[in-house]
Write an enzyme that holds these catalytic residues in place. Structure first.
Site, PDB file in Angstrom:
ATOM      1  N   GLY A 236     -68.242  -5.392 -16.749  1.00 23.81           N
ATOM      2  CA  GLY A 236     -68.013  -4.052 -16.224  1.00 23.81           C
ATOM      3  C   GLY A 236     -68.858  -2.959 -16.831  1.00 23.81           C
ATOM      4  CD  GLU A 273     -65.599 -12.860 -18.612  1.00 29.89           C
ATOM      5  OE1 GLU A 273     -65.247 -12.118 -17.679  1.00 29.89           O
ATOM      6  OE2 GLU A 273     -64.998 -13.887 -18.915  1.00 29.89           O
ATOM      7  N   PRO A 274     -70.764  -9.476 -19.297  1.00 29.77           N
ATOM      8  CG  PRO A 274     -72.638  -8.899 -20.578  1.00 29.77           C
ATOM      9  CD  PRO A 274     -71.352  -9.685 -20.622  1.00 29.77           C
ATOM     10  N   GLY A 275     -72.309  -8.794 -16.195  1.00 25.92           N
ATOM     11  CA  GLY A 275     -73.169  -9.320 -15.135  1.00 25.92           C
ATOM     12  C   GLY A 275     -74.247  -8.274 -14.889  1.00 25.92           C
ATOM     13  NE  ARG A 276     -72.528  -2.899 -12.001  1.00 25.24           N
ATOM     14  CZ  ARG A 276     -72.344  -3.016 -10.680  1.00 25.24           C
ATOM     15  NH1 ARG A 276     -73.339  -2.739  -9.855  1.00 25.24           N
ATOM     16  NH2 ARG A 276     -71.184  -3.385 -10.189  1.00 25.24           N
ATOM     17  NE  ARG A 312     -74.215  -3.320  -5.976  1.00 32.51           N
ATOM     18  CZ  ARG A 312     -74.198  -2.071  -6.392  1.00 32.51           C
ATOM     19  NH1 ARG A 312     -75.251  -1.314  -6.230  1.00 32.51           N
ATOM     20  NH2 ARG A 312     -73.137  -1.587  -6.991  1.00 32.51           N
ATOM     21  CE1 TYR A 316     -68.395  -3.618  -3.080  1.00 36.55           C
ATOM     22  CE2 TYR A 316     -70.727  -3.956  -3.459  1.00 36.55           C
ATOM     23  CZ  TYR A 316     -69.451  -4.450  -3.391  1.00 36.55           C
ATOM     24  OH  TYR A 316     -69.236  -5.778  -3.651  1.00 36.55           O
ATOM     25  CB  CYS A 343     -78.733  -5.000  15.862  1.00 39.86           C
ATOM     26  SG  CYS A 343     -80.415  -5.383  16.326  1.00 39.86           S
ATOM     27  CD  GLU A 344     -73.322  -4.435  11.901  1.00 42.40           C
ATOM     28  OE1 GLU A 344     -72.571  -3.596  11.360  1.00 42.40           O
ATOM     29  OE2 GLU A 344     -73.118  -5.654  11.865  1.00 42.40           O
TER      30      GLU A 344
HETATM   31  N1  LLP Z   1     -65.941 -10.875 -15.385  1.00 42.64           N
HETATM   32  C1  LLP Z   1     -65.140 -10.975 -14.313  1.00 42.64           C
HETATM   33  C2  LLP Z   1     -63.889 -11.704 -14.418  1.00 42.64           C
HETATM   34  C3  LLP Z   1     -65.520 -10.355 -13.104  1.00 42.64           C
HETATM   35  O1  LLP Z   1     -64.716 -10.426 -12.054  1.00 42.64           O
HETATM   36  C4  LLP Z   1     -66.747  -9.656 -13.031  1.00 42.64           C
HETATM   37  C5  LLP Z   1     -67.196  -9.008 -11.776  1.00 42.64           C
HETATM   38  C6  LLP Z   1     -67.563  -9.596 -14.181  1.00 42.64           C
HETATM   39  C7  LLP Z   1     -67.112 -10.223 -15.337  1.00 42.64           C
HETATM   40  C8  LLP Z   1     -68.889  -8.908 -14.209  1.00 42.64           C
HETATM   41  O2  LLP Z   1     -68.810  -7.548 -13.946  1.00 42.64           O
HETATM   42  P1  LLP Z   1     -70.105  -6.639 -14.176  1.00 42.64           P
HETATM   43  O3  LLP Z   1     -70.457  -6.681 -15.640  1.00 42.64           O
HETATM   44  O4  LLP Z   1     -71.209  -7.178 -13.363  1.00 42.64           O
HETATM   45  O5  LLP Z   1     -69.700  -5.294 -13.738  1.00 42.64           O
HETATM   46  N2  LLP Z   1     -70.406  -6.873  -5.942  1.00 42.64           N
HETATM   47  C9  LLP Z   1     -70.038  -5.699  -6.716  1.00 42.64           C
HETATM   48  C10 LLP Z   1     -69.533  -6.059  -8.092  1.00 42.64           C
HETATM   49  C11 LLP Z   1     -68.372  -7.029  -8.085  1.00 42.64           C
HETATM   50  C12 LLP Z   1     -67.994  -7.514  -9.443  1.00 42.64           C
HETATM   51  C13 LLP Z   1     -66.945  -8.564  -9.401  1.00 42.64           C
HETATM   52  N3  LLP Z   1     -66.546  -9.064 -10.684  1.00 42.64           N
HETATM   53  C14 LLP Z   1     -71.225  -4.746  -6.754  1.00 42.64           C
HETATM   54  O6  LLP Z   1     -72.250  -5.020  -6.126  1.00 42.64           O
HETATM   55  O7  LLP Z   1     -71.145  -3.684  -7.388  1.00 42.64           O
END
Ligand code: LLP
Length: 420
Positions: A236, A273-276, A312, A316, A343-344
């Site tokens: 997050g 658990e960073p993704g972004r 995105r 969103y 086409c939207e």
């Molecule tokens: N851990 C868990 C359990 C999660 O559900 C998520 C994201 C993360 C870690 C990673 O979150 P981050 O660090 O990336 O914020 N598609 C959306 C984001 C959905 C995230 C879902 N869960 C977007 O494009 O903004």
């Protein structure tokens, strides 16, 4: 630090030492391009910020981008993985992660998937009482943790807030202790606790509140006789998507969050658990201007990436900064909407952007496209999935070929009777 920006050379954008127009000419468009060094730096930033204070594991939330080469770079850095499906678990094993580096956190998990995941030997973070009961049958004695619902939400929008009361995720706070005790009775081995409040939050405060809730629960679980080895605060961490927006203070987050655990609990290992944060600003999306249109009240830059390529903005209302890479730094003349070939009406990448007068064939660059860009792309309008490229030390390599139109029919069947 504010949002990442790029250099200009001869009026063209330079990304990680590479001319973006040359990249577009060589690999075609649309195309995602990732800067390997930036990816590595982002990982090291998070790891360093937290490991100053506590034993730290950074688990990449690979839903943000599961390209095998990107996974491999993070594997080399020593990252762990947050996986949400058997598909993600298998992708990470293929990229070279060992099972003990992977934690699976599903939601509304089917028994079939749970069996498959258990077989791989990865750690399972349980989301519900039912999942716990089923895992106890499938894998007696398994080490587990639980995702709890902290009652705190944070994120860039309602669709990505996950930790609020009543959310579909996790064990409600008032059921946590009894669930841990039940896990023990069932012969499982509960060793950790997890929460994830949401995605793309830009302030430290919710993470500190989350740490307080987790600490309280760790102590209640401890009083009931179960000592936990780790706390996982989820992902997050937000990143700036606008030029003058400030980055969240990672140092402050690390110091304040770890302080809560150190002061109040005897858990000494933290998982994030960073993704972004790891992949977002490491990647740009290149898309070519196919058409310029003056619709009277609006001017459009038509491009070859629609919401099939980057969903995105449409999904969103997310803001992605966009520049003309072929005329980088040139004087801006007017406002344009940047829209794709789907086409939207909802198919757009950006509204009202002040940009130089474009020419057809210009390469438009969408910033911060690495997180949930390719991984959420689709075949809508029967458009093939696009290519991905990795750039390192002035070299560019293809890490995903552009899909061919015909590949979309691979799994389709016209019943024989319809061919007669
Ligand atoms: N851990 C868990 C359990 C999660 O559900 C998520 C994201 C993360 C870690 C990673 O979150 P981050 O660090 O990336 O914020 N598609 C959306 C984001 C959905 C995230 C879902 N869960 C977007 O494009 O903004």
């Amino acid at each position: 630090m504010p949002m990442r920006d790029f250099d200009s050379k001869d009026g063209r954008m330079v990304f990680a030492g590479m001319d973006v127009v040359d990249l577009a000419d060589r690999f075609g468009t649309p195309c995602y391009v990732t800067d390997e060094q930036r990816l590595r730096e982002n990982y090291r930033n998070v790891y360093k910020a937290f490991s100053r204070y506590m034993e730290t594991e950074v688990h990449y939330a690979c839903k943000a981008n599961t390209n095998l080469a990107i996974l491999r770079v993070l594997q080399q850095e020593g990252a762990g993985i947050d996986a949400v499906s058997i598909g993600e678990v298998k992708a990470c094993l293929k990229a070279g992660f060992s099972p003990d580096k992977i934690m699976y956190t599903g939601v509304f998990v089917s028994t079939e998937e749970l069996k498959q995941v258990a077989e791989t030997g990865v750690m399972i973070n349980l989301d519900s009482v039912s999942e716990m009961e089923r895992l106890a049958q499938i894998k007696p004695g398994a080490p587990v943790s639980f995702r709890i619902t902290p009652g705190i939400g944070s994120g860039h929008g309602a669709k990505v807030i996950t930790g609020n009361k009543g959310a579909k995720f996790g064990i409600p706070k008032d059921k946590v202790v009894e669930t841990y005790l039940r896990a023990q009775d069932l012969g499982l081995n509960p060793i950790g606790i997890h929460a994830h409040i949401g995605s793309g939050g830009q302030s430290v405060e919710p993470f500190v509140e989350e740490a307080e809730v987790l600490s309280e629960l760790i102590n209640q679980i401890g009083e009931a006789g179960i000592d936990l080895e780790f706390v996982d605060i989820g992902g997050g961490i937000g990143v700036p998507y606008k030029p003058n927006e400030d980055e969240m203070d990672l140092g402050q987050m690390a110091s304040e969050v770890t302080d809560v655990f150190e002061q109040n609990t005897n858990v000494r290992k933290i998982i994030l658990e960073p993704g972004r944060y790891l992949v977002c600003d490491a990647t740009i999306l290149l898309t070519r201007c196919t058409d310029v249109k003056d619709a009277g009240t609006k001017k459009y830059i038509g491009v070859d990436a629609g919401f099939n390529t980057l969903i995105r903005p449409a999904m969103y209302d997310s803001f992605h900064y966009i520049q003309n890479g072929s005329k980088f730094g040139k004087a801006c003349t007017a406002k344009f909407d940047i829209a794709g070939p789907i086409c939207e009406t909802g198919d757009y990448l950006g509204h009202d952007r002040v940009l130089p007068e474009p020419d057809e064939g210009d390469v438009m660059v969408v910033y911060n496209a690495g997180a949930y860009g390719f991984s959420m792309s689709s075949n809508y309008n029967s458009r093939p999935l696009c290519a991905e490229v990795l750039v390192n030390n002035g070299e560019a390599e293809l890490i995903r070929e552009k899909e061919q139109v015909e590949e979309q029919w691979r799994h389709q069947i016209i019943p024989e009777r319809l061919l007669r």
